[in-house]
Design a protein around this motif. Structure first.
Motif, mmCIF file in Angstrom:
data_model
loop_
_atom_site.group_PDB
_atom_site.id
_atom_site.type_symbol
_atom_site.label_atom_id
_atom_site.label_comp_id
_atom_site.label_asym_id
_atom_site.label_seq_id
_atom_site.Cartn_x
_atom_site.Cartn_y
_atom_site.Cartn_z
ATOM 1 N N ALA A 1 0.815 -1.206 0.000
ATOM 2 C CA ALA A 1 0.000 0.000 0.000
ATOM 3 C C ALA A 1 0.857 1.267 0.000
ATOM 4 O O ALA A 1 0.373 2.340 -0.362
ATOM 5 N N SER A 2 2.126 1.147 0.405
ATOM 6 C CA SER A 2 3.014 2.312 0.373
ATOM 7 C C SER A 2 3.548 2.574 -1.025
ATOM 8 O O SER A 2 4.209 3.595 -1.256
ATOM 9 N N GLY A 3 3.269 1.664 -1.976
ATOM 10 C CA GLY A 3 3.626 1.906 -3.363
ATOM 11 C C GLY A 3 4.639 0.955 -3.951
ATOM 12 O O GLY A 3 4.990 1.062 -5.126
ATOM 13 N N LEU A 4 5.135 -0.007 -3.173
ATOM 14 C CA LEU A 4 6.108 -0.959 -3.682
ATOM 15 C C LEU A 4 5.423 -2.047 -4.506
ATOM 16 O O LEU A 4 4.291 -2.424 -4.221
ATOM 17 N N THR A 5 6.124 -2.534 -5.517
ATOM 18 C CA THR A 5 5.615 -3.661 -6.288
ATOM 19 C C THR A 5 5.900 -4.964 -5.548
ATOM 20 O O THR A 5 6.673 -4.997 -4.574
ATOM 21 N N VAL A 6 5.271 -6.041 -6.006
ATOM 22 C CA VAL A 6 5.518 -7.353 -5.414
ATOM 23 C C VAL A 6 7.001 -7.706 -5.506
ATOM 24 O O VAL A 6 7.602 -8.216 -4.558
ATOM 25 N N ASN A 7 7.633 -7.423 -6.657
ATOM 26 C CA ASN A 7 9.058 -7.705 -6.820
ATOM 27 C C ASN A 7 9.906 -6.920 -5.832
ATOM 28 O O ASN A 7 10.861 -7.451 -5.243
ATOM 29 N N GLU A 8 9.565 -5.653 -5.633
ATOM 30 C CA GLU A 8 10.328 -4.805 -4.709
ATOM 31 C C GLU A 8 10.167 -5.264 -3.265
ATOM 32 O O GLU A 8 11.123 -5.228 -2.483
ATOM 33 N N GLU B 1 12.276 -8.377 -2.755
ATOM 34 C CA GLU B 1 13.688 -8.033 -2.612
ATOM 35 C C GLU B 1 13.968 -7.443 -1.232
ATOM 36 O O GLU B 1 14.958 -7.789 -0.582
ATOM 37 N N ARG B 2 13.101 -6.571 -0.777
ATOM 38 C CA ARG B 2 13.313 -5.910 0.512
ATOM 39 C C ARG B 2 13.239 -6.906 1.665
ATOM 40 O O ARG B 2 14.009 -6.830 2.627
ATOM 41 N N LEU B 3 12.289 -7.848 1.598
ATOM 42 C CA LEU B 3 12.077 -8.782 2.701
ATOM 43 C C LEU B 3 12.852 -10.087 2.531
ATOM 44 O O LEU B 3 12.749 -10.977 3.381
ATOM 45 N N ASN B 4 13.575 -10.189 1.407
ATOM 46 C CA ASN B 4 14.352 -11.396 1.125
ATOM 47 C C ASN B 4 13.466 -12.639 1.087
ATOM 48 O O ASN B 4 13.779 -13.679 1.659
ATOM 49 N N SER C 1 10.666 -14.863 -1.740
ATOM 50 C CA SER C 1 10.423 -15.047 -3.169
ATOM 51 C C SER C 1 9.197 -14.243 -3.609
ATOM 52 O O SER C 1 8.323 -13.918 -2.791
ATOM 53 N N LYS C 2 9.144 -13.940 -4.885
ATOM 54 C CA LYS C 2 7.987 -13.234 -5.432
ATOM 55 C C LYS C 2 6.716 -14.045 -5.214
ATOM 56 O O LYS C 2 5.658 -13.486 -4.893
ATOM 57 N N LYS C 3 6.818 -15.372 -5.357
ATOM 58 C CA LYS C 3 5.654 -16.236 -5.161
ATOM 59 C C LYS C 3 5.147 -16.149 -3.728
ATOM 60 O O LYS C 3 3.935 -16.087 -3.478
ATOM 61 N N THR C 4 6.060 -16.103 -2.765
ATOM 62 C CA THR C 4 5.665 -16.013 -1.353
ATOM 63 C C THR C 4 4.944 -14.699 -1.076
ATOM 64 O O THR C 4 3.905 -14.673 -0.403
ATOM 65 N N ILE C 5 5.492 -13.603 -1.603
ATOM 66 C CA ILE C 5 4.876 -12.287 -1.396
ATOM 67 C C ILE C 5 3.490 -12.244 -2.028
ATOM 68 O O ILE C 5 2.527 -11.749 -1.426
ATOM 69 N N SER C 6 3.369 -12.784 -3.241
ATOM 70 C CA SER C 6 2.068 -12.805 -3.915
ATOM 71 C C SER C 6 1.061 -13.623 -3.116
ATOM 72 O O SER C 6 -0.110 -13.238 -2.990
ATOM 73 N N THR C 7 1.512 -14.742 -2.562
ATOM 74 C CA THR C 7 0.633 -15.589 -1.760
ATOM 75 C C THR C 7 0.194 -14.872 -0.494
ATOM 76 O O THR C 7 -0.992 -14.896 -0.129
ATOM 77 N N GLN C 8 1.115 -14.210 0.186
ATOM 78 C CA GLN C 8 0.787 -13.492 1.422
ATOM 79 C C GLN C 8 -0.142 -12.322 1.150
ATOM 80 O O GLN C 8 -1.067 -12.064 1.924
#
Length: 232
Positions: A167-174, A177-180, A182-189
């Motif tokens: 919501a602060s404006g970061l993409t899923v990829n960003e 990267e910030r939280l170390n 995977s993109k799949k994990t972030i998308s799932t969460q």
């Protein structure tokens, strides 16, 4: 109830709907529509001049000085504590409706229901009561059955963290990267957070995060109300 009437102001950014609601209430002897507004700037100017007993307002009226949604409603309740509120909206998001109830706004009418439901809603609001039109009643019943589901309290710490960053404006990829992670994990969460909140659209996710203080937003009275939706 001879001589009894409630002064009512209508606020919606769709002129045709305003006209239809005004017409639908015109034959009700206990209700006097004393003004209409198409945005928050017009609304606050009108309330400053004349006030009213009950305000019937849409939830979403973007782009003007005092914002919309919970930002606008909270401002109105502070500035005009005697004015009662009915929310007339197409909103069907459990998280948003739960937030309205948490703020003590308990007269909710769906635009999908007949305009006639505004009549008991206005009377209920004026007396400090509760009224939900049929479409709203179904959602409220679901909220009550699910307890805190539909609020941020249902989210895990990691889901809440992803929501805040997204919501602060970061993409899923960003975020990945910030939280170390995977993109799949972030998308799932992110997807689980939206499911728990009953939110289907990214724009609603952003609005929820801003209005619940999860992320700072610019939609405050006296500040620009618009903000770009984060990228997918």
């Amino acid at each position: 109830m001879d001589g009894f009437s409630l002064s009512v102001v209508l606020a919606d950014d769709h002129p045709a709907l305003l006209a239809g609601v005004q017409q639908g209430l015109s034959s009700v002897g206990t209700i006097r529509v004393t003004g209409t507004a198409g945005n928050s700037t017009e609304l606050i100017r009108l309330l400053d001049m004349d006030g009213c007993d009950v305000l019937v307002s849409d939830y979403s009226m973007p782009g003007k000085e005092y914002g919309d949604g919970m930002t606008l409603f909270s401002f109105i309740r502070r500035r005009y504590p005697s004015i009662k509120l009915v929310v007339l909206t197409m909103l069907d998001n459990p998280a948003m409706l739960g937030a309205l109830r948490d703020q003590g706004i308990c007269c909710l009418v769906s635009k999908a229901d007949a305009v006639s439901h505004l009549i008991p809603a206005i009377h209920a609001a004026a007396t400090g009561g509760t009224y939900y039109s049929p479409a709203m009643e179904k959602i409220v019943r679901m909220l009550d059955m699910n307890g805190r589901r539909g609020t941020s309290e249902a989210l895990s710490k990691r889901e809440l963290e992803v929501l805040r960053l997204y919501a602060s404006g970061l993409t899923v990829n960003e975020i990945a990267e910030r939280l170390n992670r995977s993109k799949k994990t972030i998308s799932t969460q992110k997807g689980r957070a939206m499911q728990k909140l009953g939110i289907e659209r990214d724009v609603d996710l952003l609005r929820y995060a801003i209005e619940h203080g999860i992320v700072a937003g610019a939609s405050q009275p006296g500040m620009p109300a618009s903000r770009e939706t984060p990228h997918n």
